[in-house]
Design a protein around this motif. Sequence first.
Motif, PDB file in Angstrom:
ATOM      1  N   ASN A  79     -20.329  -3.979 -16.317  1.00 61.01           N
ATOM      2  CA  ASN A  79     -19.940  -5.373 -16.554  1.00 61.01           C
ATOM      3  C   ASN A  79     -20.329  -6.250 -15.372  1.00 61.01           C
ATOM      4  O   ASN A  79     -20.896  -7.327 -15.528  1.00 61.01           O
ATOM      5  N   ALA A  80     -20.005  -5.778 -14.157  1.00 61.66           N
ATOM      6  CA  ALA A  80     -20.311  -6.563 -12.962  1.00 61.66           C
ATOM      7  C   ALA A  80     -21.817  -6.721 -12.799  1.00 61.66           C
ATOM      8  O   ALA A  80     -22.301  -7.786 -12.393  1.00 61.66           O
ATOM      9  N   ARG A 127     -17.013  -0.378 -16.055  1.00 61.43           N
ATOM     10  CA  ARG A 127     -16.668  -1.651 -15.419  1.00 61.43           C
ATOM     11  C   ARG A 127     -17.773  -2.132 -14.480  1.00 61.43           C
ATOM     12  O   ARG A 127     -18.057  -3.318 -14.399  1.00 61.43           O
ATOM     13  N   GLU A 128     -18.422  -1.168 -13.799  1.00 58.16           N
ATOM     14  CA  GLU A 128     -19.520  -1.548 -12.908  1.00 58.16           C
ATOM     15  C   GLU A 128     -20.680  -2.147 -13.697  1.00 58.16           C
ATOM     16  O   GLU A 128     -21.369  -3.053 -13.226  1.00 58.16           O
ATOM     17  N   LEU A 169     -13.983 -10.819 -13.603  1.00 59.68           N
ATOM     18  CA  LEU A 169     -14.781  -9.824 -12.872  1.00 59.68           C
ATOM     19  C   LEU A 169     -14.498  -9.892 -11.369  1.00 59.68           C
ATOM     20  O   LEU A 169     -14.679  -8.914 -10.649  1.00 59.68           O
ATOM     21  N   ILE A 198     -12.337  -7.142  -9.823  1.00 58.38           N
ATOM     22  CA  ILE A 198     -12.820  -5.757  -9.720  1.00 58.38           C
ATOM     23  C   ILE A 198     -12.504  -5.104  -8.371  1.00 58.38           C
ATOM     24  O   ILE A 198     -12.011  -3.979  -8.336  1.00 58.38           O
ATOM     25  N   ARG A 230     -10.715   2.268 -10.563  1.00 59.09           N
ATOM     26  CA  ARG A 230     -11.785   2.414 -11.553  1.00 59.09           C
ATOM     27  C   ARG A 230     -11.326   2.273 -13.002  1.00 59.09           C
ATOM     28  O   ARG A 230     -11.906   1.545 -13.780  1.00 59.09           O
ATOM     29  N   PHE A 241     -20.497 -13.350 -22.111  1.00 61.00           N
ATOM     30  CA  PHE A 241     -19.138 -13.305 -21.607  1.00 61.00           C
ATOM     31  C   PHE A 241     -18.543 -14.702 -21.731  1.00 61.00           C
ATOM     32  O   PHE A 241     -19.256 -15.701 -21.636  1.00 61.00           O
TER      33      PHE A 241
END
Lengths: 271, 337
Positions: free
Chosen positions: B221-222, B218-219, A100, A103, A108, A92
């Motif tokens: 990614n985290a 996305r989760e 991030l 988030i 979602r 990344f």
Amino acid sequence: MIRIRASQLQAAYDGEPVIRDVSFEVRRGQFVGLAGPNGSGKSTLIRLVSKALHPQKGRVLIDNQPLDQISREQLARRMAVVRQEGRLDFEFTVREVVMLGRIPHLKRFQGEGPQDACIVDESLRQTDLTDLSGRLVTEISGGERQRVAIARALAQQPEILLLDEPTAHLDLRHQVALLTLFRKLSRDQGLTILAVLHDLNLAAQFCERLMLIKEGQILHSGPPQGVLDTATVREIYGVEAAVSRHPVSGAPCVYPVVERQEETDRLEAVR
Amino acid sequence: MKRVAFMSALWAAIVLAALTFGASSLGLGEVFRLIGSQLPTAFQWADPVPESVRVIFFDIRLPRVLLAGLVGASLALAGTALQGLFRNPMASPYVLGISAGAALGAVVALIFRIDFAVPVLPAVPLAAFAGALAATLLVYSLARIKGRVPVATLLLAGIAMGSFLSAVVSMILVFSEESVANVLFWLMGGLSSADWTGLTLVVPYFVAGVGILIFSARELNALLLGEEASKHLGIDVERLKRRLLFATSLLTAAAVAVTGIIGFVGLIVPHIVRLIVGPDHRLLIPLAGLSGAILLTVMDTFARTVLTQEVPVGVISALLGGPFFIYLLRRHRAEIF
């Protein structure tokens, strides 16, 4: 207004108690430093307050709401946590990692909007990472990664910031810059900060309050000038120290007194 | 999004090209005419294609080309999810023994002719799914030491589990009274028995698996930040892990139930795609799926046309993937040992 209220917390690893009967409060906008010897339970306390570890006894209230009644999602919108960053194996960029932090505020399937980009840019600027934003996190130094973690926490726009040795890998310039930033955010924006800090002199200069912890108990808590003295440093760390005042800020300064062989010899000779 | 559209178009082009190759080769024009003949009359071309060609095209070649794509996509997606979940570019359904678990399940169902009265739950893919899930959970709990999953332990546990389960499969085949040639060919990763029935049996597993991955992108990614850090971003990590392991079992089962064990697609494809587009799973998942579909379609076309004897596509992929895996091992040696 009390943001964090911990009452009679107890925790243990493998039956060995690490936190014994700890109670404390942190008010909105306070910047509180947590210090103590290695293994005294500082990180465990951070984990208890951040819901990473369940206490065996006692409880934590965030804005008078019991921590175990706050879902992780809700908590992430109110509290950000920076712990010692391990290395990241995936490529990344710095900016992507900081993004991030958005988030918790996104649904979602919702993409990041211009507002999120603004917040991320501001976090990067505050942590002096703007020039590094396109670099890969696998290719930056430990201190830079630490700042990326702090930037990510700031991008979360929390009300409470928990920091576990946030300045550990940083050079003096970045230590001072970040502690100044933390103090400013707590004063101007009401950000509540609880930070594990090892450098007592920096902690004394920047924190509104210090909590000194030893063997799982908070032994002293209060404004730095009321807490730091020769007797306390001896009690907490087992180190002889002279404590004076900072020539400019007036904050207490701790100078460990090292017994040098030659000094001992001279003393002997005088006798 | 542009890249996803481009790869979708590329996959469609590869499918059309693959449809022209075969024992009786067709022109691209014929392929279009055949497809057009299934469409409303407005789209139909003048001269109809002979019935024998129609049968070869619709009953044999088309399902096979589509199945190759589905299998490739499933394996690539399972690999992508596992690599993200374990934060480890060496993970794949094959290396972790999940494919072997699925194969054992499928072989048990095939050899012992297990069947359910319920037609919507055919035994082979379901047994493959059960085997994959069991192997996943076993490897994961074996490799977990005090809440952490070290890279070396994970790979060793997976490889050990894979060898063990493959040995059990061999034992069953040795002692079975059935003719095992067909089972063996399937097990080596052959697509020659592909048909519409096979395709419809595994599509639900594929769709469910893909759906879960897109839902969790996305989760994932985290999660690359580490488990504790992603908890602080509001993610229920334990539930996410269960969901991802379930999805990878679905996808592996879909692939293995059709074509037996195909190694390396699940390892190489996510790795290469990540090198090109970076680790953002919202891009990585669709692109890895499409790349896997393209790669396996090309390899299967190669496997069924170039050599005089048809070679299982699993053998071809291992021939290409083995050296690549060794290259990865060398590149990552410093991190593993």
